[in-house]
Design an enzyme around this catalytic site. Sequence first.
Site, short mmCIF file in Angstrom:
data_model
loop_
_atom_site.label_atom_id
_atom_site.label_comp_id
_atom_site.label_asym_id
_atom_site.label_seq_id
_atom_site.Cartn_x
_atom_site.Cartn_y
_atom_site.Cartn_z
N ASP A 1 -8.91 3.72 -2.45
CA ASP A 1 -9.90 4.19 -1.47
C ASP A 1 -11.15 4.73 -2.15
O ASP A 1 -11.36 5.94 -2.26
CB ASP A 1 -9.25 5.23 -0.56
N ASP B 1 0.85 -1.19 0.00
CA ASP B 1 0.00 0.00 0.00
C ASP B 1 0.89 1.25 0.00
O ASP B 1 2.10 1.16 0.24
CB ASP B 1 -0.90 -0.04 1.24
N GLU C 1 2.74 4.81 -4.10
CA GLU C 1 2.82 5.73 -5.27
C GLU C 1 4.20 6.37 -5.37
O GLU C 1 4.61 6.64 -6.49
CB GLU C 1 1.72 6.79 -5.14
#
Length: 739
Positions: free
Chosen positions: A424, A346, A349
């Site tokens: 999300d 997670d 990025e």
Amino acid sequence: MRVSMVNDDVLRIGVVKNGHKYRESPAVVVKPTVDLASGENKIGPWLVKVNEDSVHVNVDGVEVNLRFSYSNGQFTIRGNLGLADIVYGLGEKALPLNRKRFRVTMWNTDAYGYRYGSDPLYVSIPFFIVTRNHVSVGHFADSTARMVIDLGVERGDEFTVTVNDDQVDYYVIRGPRLRDVVTRFIGITGKPALMPKWALGHQQSRYSYYPQGRVLEVAKALKDMDLGNTVIYLDIHYMDGYRIFTWNSERFPNPRDMVKKLHESGIKVVTIVDPYIKVDPNYQVFKEGINGNYLTLDSDGGLTIVQGWPGKSALPDFFNREARDWWSSLIERWVRDYGVDGIWLDMNEPAAFDYPNHTVTSKVITHRLDDGSRVSHDYLHNAYALYEAMATYEGLRRAGKRPFILSRAGYAGIQRYAAVWTGDNTSNWEHLKLQLQVLLGLSISGVTFIGADVGGFAKYVPGDGGSRLFTLTPELLVRWYEWAIFFPLLRNHADVASPDQEPWAFGPRALELIRDLLRLRARLTPYLYSLMWISHINGEPIVRPLVYEFPNDDEVMNIDDEFMLGPFMLVAPMLNSGTSREVYLPGGEWVNLWNGEVLKGGYHMVDAPLGKPPVFLKSGSLVPTQESEGVLGILAVPGDGEFTVYDDDGESQSPTPSTLSLRISGDRVTVGDWANPMPQLPTTVILKVYLGKEPSKVMVNGVEVPKARFSAEPGQPSWYFEGRLINIRVKVGSETMII
Ligand code: GLC
């Protein structure tokens, strides 16, 4: 500019600014083979005219004119766009399936609470497909720097790709069919990983389950309530102060024991691993990172520090082999020490709370490449997660696992290592529809093992000057499962501040409806697993937009509120409150899964009571199912069709699959013999064929078989008719004729 053929179907135009040192792409697994000369080149179906700063291509009768220019640190590529052209692809975008007349940015971004039109999201795949008169051509601008792709916004007759980089490898991928472009794109960016079979189970998550006793309680509830094969996720609260590869010893005093107990009840465990390494001189992982020079540095040589879950954090420098090797060993140790089954990557990025849009961007941050050179983060940003997944995959392999990795961010090629979820999302009806559009874009951009947080993640979303609050209703949750069960990744996950949304959270009626849907999912596992194998071997998506299967039907060009699971099953989910919807069925005949009713191609109003999503099977369908333990079923519709069932032990690392070939021609069904059989494969098969009326007789291998009811257990061939289904029990290696 260097123009070359990569293979018969892919052209590559490499442009590099004078004096720039070329970086190898992490996305592409093939190399150019033949260089083309300037002027006209004729190669197979290609006519390629190479000029000084433009390339004109004619392939399959489609003209592609590309012009290249460079100024102020940017390459721009311009191409022609026809009036009726349609554009697909671009990976994870919160846009309709047809992406023409949109402008998007490629920059992996933490996009909490995104909405329709929000851009960019977490994954960047600068690949798009232009379809003109049913002929498709693919474009892939390979650069991991920031890129803007304008598909006819600035000028209706032109697309432009603007790349903030000193190099771009621009690929033109021939069709002629959409599916040819997609599978060829996967051909150059790599085969989707074969996931373990358990990854197709029902997965349960939330931010976060703790303490240890609560995790076991959730596991017990899943089992007691018969909610399918399961996987439980541990989100960030399991760690000691968010230090990755540690446990919080108060919440999880005995993690090994917990994992063992979960395994005993058949449940797999996936732990989150963020890229944040807490800056703490007493923390082993931080010390190793510093000593080994495995961490990202700023251009002045100081440690890069960002704000992550643990507060001040360093970031592993995944761009060089040594750092990746170190990371692989951390993963291997973690998996071996605690028996963890899979890894959830997670915030990769990478996200950082102290940057605009919560996302790292900086020329000052640099990465060390294998050749020792240092390159600014801005050129490499979109590849951070891809390299992280590469190293994680290697770690799981070293620990003896067939890797299961779930990644939030990614770049072209991420499918070689990881499944991707859509980040999300939000618990509202807007997202029930939007998630499908996001997922269909991913699926035709090479990422085949995909899913969205079922029930929606966020409940409080910033926007409109305040915080908007959403509630999940039982209806919305059931509707969400109604289409999610057809996606390879099926995971219910909710935000830390969200009320509970497990299948039981909304009372007995919703629970019962969800349980039935999960049973249907479990029944479809052989079909899903075969499709996963097919995607691994041939690069075909598992879930497909209608246009992938029916490229010549103009009516389906823009349809993104229906989808195909593999070649046979059309799902038209309810995406708003109500109990019926209009469904478009492409030409030919379709059978309603629930009642056997036959519908002709065209538009239909279809009933969709809660718990029963409209699902249709094409004529010639052969859908392998799990009827009961060890009993293979085949749900079939008369017509012409073929399918191959794939199976293996579900977890060994590089298996050769056992395969069973199926064919239907009219009312004649041929079930082959298992090829490369592993032990304990079913030899009895139950054919379930949709028929309008009871037949007069059934012949198996030329011999008439008795009409008699049978149980699901293996036994002699016989048949019975019920509802609109004929059930025929046969052995593998048989030909059945229904007369
Ligand atoms: C991010 C993830 C989400 C996770 C949370 C806490 O928001 O997208 O899935 O639950 O971080 O780790």
